[in-house]
Write a protein that holds these residues in place. Structure first.
Motif, PDB file in Angstrom:
ATOM      1  N   LEU A  24      -4.143  -0.293   4.813  1.00 28.37           N
ATOM      2  CA  LEU A  24      -4.749  -1.623   4.724  1.00 28.37           C
ATOM      3  C   LEU A  24      -6.058  -1.675   5.509  1.00 28.37           C
ATOM      4  N   ASN A  25      -6.101  -1.000   6.642  1.00 23.64           N
ATOM      5  CA  ASN A  25      -7.331  -0.920   7.434  1.00 23.64           C
ATOM      6  C   ASN A  25      -8.455  -0.262   6.628  1.00 23.64           C
ATOM      7  N   GLN A  26      -8.126   0.810   5.915  1.00 17.63           N
ATOM      8  CA  GLN A  26      -9.138   1.500   5.119  1.00 17.63           C
ATOM      9  C   GLN A  26      -9.539   0.687   3.896  1.00 17.63           C
ATOM     10  N   VAL A  75       0.202  -6.732  12.033  1.00 18.51           N
ATOM     11  CA  VAL A  75      -0.664  -7.915  11.917  1.00 18.51           C
ATOM     12  C   VAL A  75      -1.862  -7.826  12.855  1.00 18.51           C
ATOM     13  N   ILE A  76      -1.633  -7.432  14.108  1.00 12.91           N
ATOM     14  CA  ILE A  76      -2.739  -7.360  15.071  1.00 12.91           C
ATOM     15  C   ILE A  76      -3.734  -6.271  14.671  1.00 12.91           C
ATOM     16  N   TYR A  77      -3.211  -5.144  14.227  1.00 11.70           N
ATOM     17  CA  TYR A  77      -4.088  -4.026  13.843  1.00 11.70           C
ATOM     18  C   TYR A  77      -4.949  -4.373  12.635  1.00 11.70           C
ATOM     19  N   VAL A  78      -4.334  -4.965  11.624  1.00 13.53           N
ATOM     20  CA  VAL A  78      -5.046  -5.239  10.376  1.00 13.53           C
ATOM     21  C   VAL A  78      -5.852  -6.531  10.450  1.00 13.53           C
ATOM     22  N   CYS A  79      -5.248  -7.596  10.945  1.00 18.28           N
ATOM     23  CA  CYS A  79      -5.864  -8.920  10.863  1.00 18.28           C
ATOM     24  C   CYS A  79      -6.686  -9.324  12.079  1.00 18.28           C
ATOM     25  N   ALA A  80      -6.527  -8.623  13.198  1.00 20.14           N
ATOM     26  CA  ALA A  80      -7.309  -8.949  14.398  1.00 20.14           C
ATOM     27  C   ALA A  80      -8.299  -7.833  14.717  1.00 20.14           C
ATOM     28  N   ALA A 136       7.190   4.657  10.877  1.00 19.16           N
ATOM     29  CA  ALA A 136       6.259   5.506  10.123  1.00 19.16           C
ATOM     30  C   ALA A 136       5.739   4.781   8.890  1.00 19.16           C
ATOM     31  N   LEU A 137       6.624   4.123   8.168  1.00 16.51           N
ATOM     32  CA  LEU A 137       6.209   3.382   6.972  1.00 16.51           C
ATOM     33  C   LEU A 137       5.256   2.244   7.331  1.00 16.51           C
ATOM     34  N   ALA A 138       5.589   1.510   8.389  1.00 16.25           N
ATOM     35  CA  ALA A 138       4.740   0.385   8.805  1.00 16.25           C
ATOM     36  C   ALA A 138       3.373   0.879   9.278  1.00 16.25           C
ATOM     37  N   ALA A 139       3.350   1.960  10.058  1.00 18.38           N
ATOM     38  CA  ALA A 139       2.086   2.499  10.561  1.00 18.38           C
ATOM     39  C   ALA A 139       1.231   3.031   9.426  1.00 18.38           C
ATOM     40  N   ALA A 140       1.860   3.718   8.484  1.00 17.82           N
ATOM     41  CA  ALA A 140       1.127   4.236   7.333  1.00 17.82           C
ATOM     42  C   ALA A 140       0.530   3.097   6.513  1.00 17.82           C
ATOM     43  N   ILE A 150     -12.453  19.635  -4.290  1.00 12.64           N
ATOM     44  CA  ILE A 150     -11.983  18.268  -4.463  1.00 12.64           C
ATOM     45  C   ILE A 150     -10.640  18.123  -3.758  1.00 12.64           C
ATOM     46  N   PRO A 151     -10.511  17.174  -2.830  1.00  8.90           N
ATOM     47  CA  PRO A 151      -9.242  17.002  -2.119  1.00  8.90           C
ATOM     48  C   PRO A 151      -8.082  16.726  -3.080  1.00  8.90           C
ATOM     49  N   SER A 152      -6.916  17.242  -2.743  1.00  7.16           N
ATOM     50  CA  SER A 152      -5.738  16.999  -3.564  1.00  7.16           C
ATOM     51  C   SER A 152      -5.242  15.577  -3.354  1.00  7.16           C
ATOM     52  N   ARG A 153      -4.331  15.152  -4.201  1.00  6.81           N
ATOM     53  CA  ARG A 153      -3.772  13.806  -4.038  1.00  6.81           C
ATOM     54  C   ARG A 153      -3.041  13.678  -2.718  1.00  6.81           C
ATOM     55  N   TRP A 154      -2.359  14.745  -2.322  1.00  4.98           N
ATOM     56  CA  TRP A 154      -1.659  14.699  -1.041  1.00  4.98           C
ATOM     57  C   TRP A 154      -2.646  14.576   0.116  1.00  4.98           C
ATOM     58  N   SER A 155      -3.772  15.302   0.020  1.00  7.32           N
ATOM     59  CA  SER A 155      -4.789  15.213   1.049  1.00  7.32           C
ATOM     60  C   SER A 155      -5.354  13.796   1.129  1.00  7.32           C
ATOM     61  N   ASP A 156      -5.577  13.180  -0.028  1.00  3.27           N
ATOM     62  CA  ASP A 156      -6.079  11.807  -0.050  1.00  3.27           C
ATOM     63  C   ASP A 156      -5.065  10.840   0.552  1.00  3.27           C
ATOM     64  N   PHE A 157      -3.796  11.037   0.207  1.00  5.44           N
ATOM     65  CA  PHE A 157      -2.744  10.179   0.758  1.00  5.44           C
ATOM     66  C   PHE A 157      -2.660  10.356   2.267  1.00  5.44           C
ATOM     67  N   SER A 158      -2.785  11.612   2.727  1.00  2.59           N
ATOM     68  CA  SER A 158      -2.733  11.898   4.159  1.00  2.59           C
ATOM     69  C   SER A 158      -3.881  11.213   4.893  1.00  2.59           C
ATOM     70  N   GLN A 159      -5.077  11.221   4.297  1.00  2.00           N
ATOM     71  CA  GLN A 159      -6.215  10.541   4.914  1.00  2.00           C
ATOM     72  C   GLN A 159      -6.018   9.029   4.912  1.00  2.00           C
ATOM     73  N   LEU A 160      -5.445   8.525   3.826  1.00  2.00           N
ATOM     74  CA  LEU A 160      -5.272   7.079   3.698  1.00  2.00           C
ATOM     75  C   LEU A 160      -4.329   6.534   4.764  1.00  2.00           C
ATOM     76  N   ILE A 161      -3.269   7.264   5.050  1.00  2.00           N
ATOM     77  CA  ILE A 161      -2.283   6.776   6.017  1.00  2.00           C
ATOM     78  C   ILE A 161      -2.570   7.284   7.433  1.00  2.00           C
ATOM     79  N   LYS A 162      -3.688   7.993   7.600  1.00  4.57           N
ATOM     80  CA  LYS A 162      -4.086   8.517   8.911  1.00  4.57           C
ATOM     81  C   LYS A 162      -2.908   9.258   9.558  1.00  4.57           C
TER      82      LYS A 162
END
Length: 298
Positions: free
Chosen positions: A71-73, A133-138, A62-66, A14-26
Motif C-alpha cells: 500500500l505504501n508503494q 494504519v500509522i505506516y500507510v495513513c500517517a 507477515a501478511l499485515a506487514a507485506a 526483466i525481473p521475474s514476477r516473484w522478484s516484483d512481488f518481493s520488491q512490492l512487499i519489501k
C-alpha cells in the motif's frame, strides 16, 4: 541499427514476477518485522514457548506487514518514479498496475489482521491494525509535509515487538514498552544514515527529511550521535528490570558504545564512507542486541 540506450535496455534482465512481488512487499523490511515480533513473543512468554501461537502471530504479522508495504508503494508510485533507488520497483516501472498493487496490498493487510483476530487475541489484532494504519495513513503522506515524519514512521517500525508480546501475554506491561523504546530509538541513527546517503533522491521526490540541505552531514550526524547515546541508556533497561541477566548489560554497553563511536566518527568527518559505515553498523547492532537479550532472558 540499435542505439546504445536500446542495446542497454535489451541487455537488462526483466525481473521475474516473484522478484516484483518481493520488491512490492519489501521482503527485508517484512523479515525485520518477523524478527522483532518473534523476540517480543519469546521475551514476553512465561514458561514454555507456545510454538503454534508463535507461528500464528508470525504469519499474521507477515501478511499485515507485506500488505502495508504494498500500500505504501501504491501511494508513492509517482514519487518512487522520480528516485533512482525506487524507480525500478514494479509499479513505477510499469511492470505492475497500480490497481493491482492496491488490491493486493489491501487484501494482504486485511487477511493478516483477520487471521490474528481468530488465532491470537484482540490486543494483538488492535496493535497490528494500528501498525498498518500509522505506516500507510500517517507516515506515508507526512513524508512530503514535515521532517518529523521520521519520528512518526519509527512508531509502526517499533510496534512489532508489542505484537509478539501481546500474543504471548495478552497484555502490554513495562517490559513490552522497553522493547518498543529500544527499536524506536534504534531506527533514528539507522534512518538518518540512509536519508543522508540518499538525500538527493529524497529531494528529487520532494520528501522533507532532516538531511535536506545538509551537505556537510553535521545535522544528520549530530542527531545520530544523540540517539545512539540515548539508545545506550535505554538498551540497558531489560537488565535492570529483571528481563535479562547482567551478561546482557555488559554486551549492551559494548555494542552501544561501538555503535555510538561509529556515529561520532560520521559526525567528525561527514563523508559518505562513514555514513555508510553507520548504516551497516545499525544493521549489525540490532540483531546482535536482540540475540543476546533472548539468550540471557531470565
Amino acid at each position: 541499427m540499435k542505439s546504445a540506450e536500446a542495446i542497454a535496455a535489451s541487455a537488462t534482465p526483466i525481473p521475474s514476477r516473484w522478484s516484483d512481488f518481493s520488491q512490492l512487499i519489501k521482503t527485508r523490511l517484512t523479515f525485520l518485522v518477523l524478527v522483532t515480533t518473534a523476540v517480543g513473543f519469546y521475551v514476553g512468554t512465561r514458561g514454555p514457548v507456545d510454538l503454534l501461537r508463535l507461528l500464528n502471530v508470525l504469519l499474521g504479522a507477515a501478511l499485515a506487514a507485506a500488505g502495508a508495504s504494498a500500500l505504501n508503494q501504491w501511494w508513492e508510485r509517482d514519487l518512487d518514479a522520480l528516485m533512482f533507488r525506487t524507480r525500478i520497483r514494479p509499479v513505477p516501472a510499469g511492470r505492475m498496475r497500480a490497481a493491482s498493487a492496491l488490491i493486493l496490498g489491501s487484501s494482504l493487510a486485511v487477511i493478516g489482521i483477520i487471521y490474528l483476530a481468530f488465532t491470537t487475541n484482540l490486543l494483538t489484532t488492535i496493535v497490528t491494525a494500528l501498525t498498518v494504519v500509522i505506516y500507510v495513513c500517517a507516515y506515508t503522506p507526512l513524508k512530503r509535509l514535515t521532517a518529523t515524519n521520521t519520528l512518526i514512521g519509527a512508531v509502526p517500525g517499533a510496534l512489532p515487538p508489542l505484537i509478539g508480546w501481546a500474543a504471548a501475554r495478552n497484555s502490554l506491561d513495562f517490559g513490552a514498552w522497553t522493547l518498543f523504546a529500544i527499536v524506536f530509538v534504534w531506527q533514528m541513527p539507522h534512518f538518518f544514515a540512509i536519508a543522508w546517503l540518499c538525500r538527493q533522491d529524497y529531494e528529487r521526490a520532494g520528501f522533507r527529511m532532516l538531511s535536506s540541505d545538509d551537505e556537510s552531514g553535521i545535522r544528520s550526524a549530530s542527531q545520530a550521535v544523540l540517539f545512539c547515546m540515548l539508545l545506550l541508556l535505554i538498551g540497558g533497561i531489560p537488565s535492570f528490570i529483571g528481563m535479562a541477566s547482567s551478561i546482557y548489560l555488559l554486551a549492551e554497553i559494548i555494542l552501544g558504545g561501538l555503535f555510538t563511536g561509529v556515529a561520532m566518527r560520521f559526525h567528525s568527518t561527514g563523508n559518505t564512507h562513514n555514513a555508510r559505515l553507520l548504516f551497516l553498523s545499525s544493521i549489525i547492532y540490532l540483531p546482535l542486541l536482540l540475540a543476546v537479550l533472548m539468550l540471557t532472558k531470565t
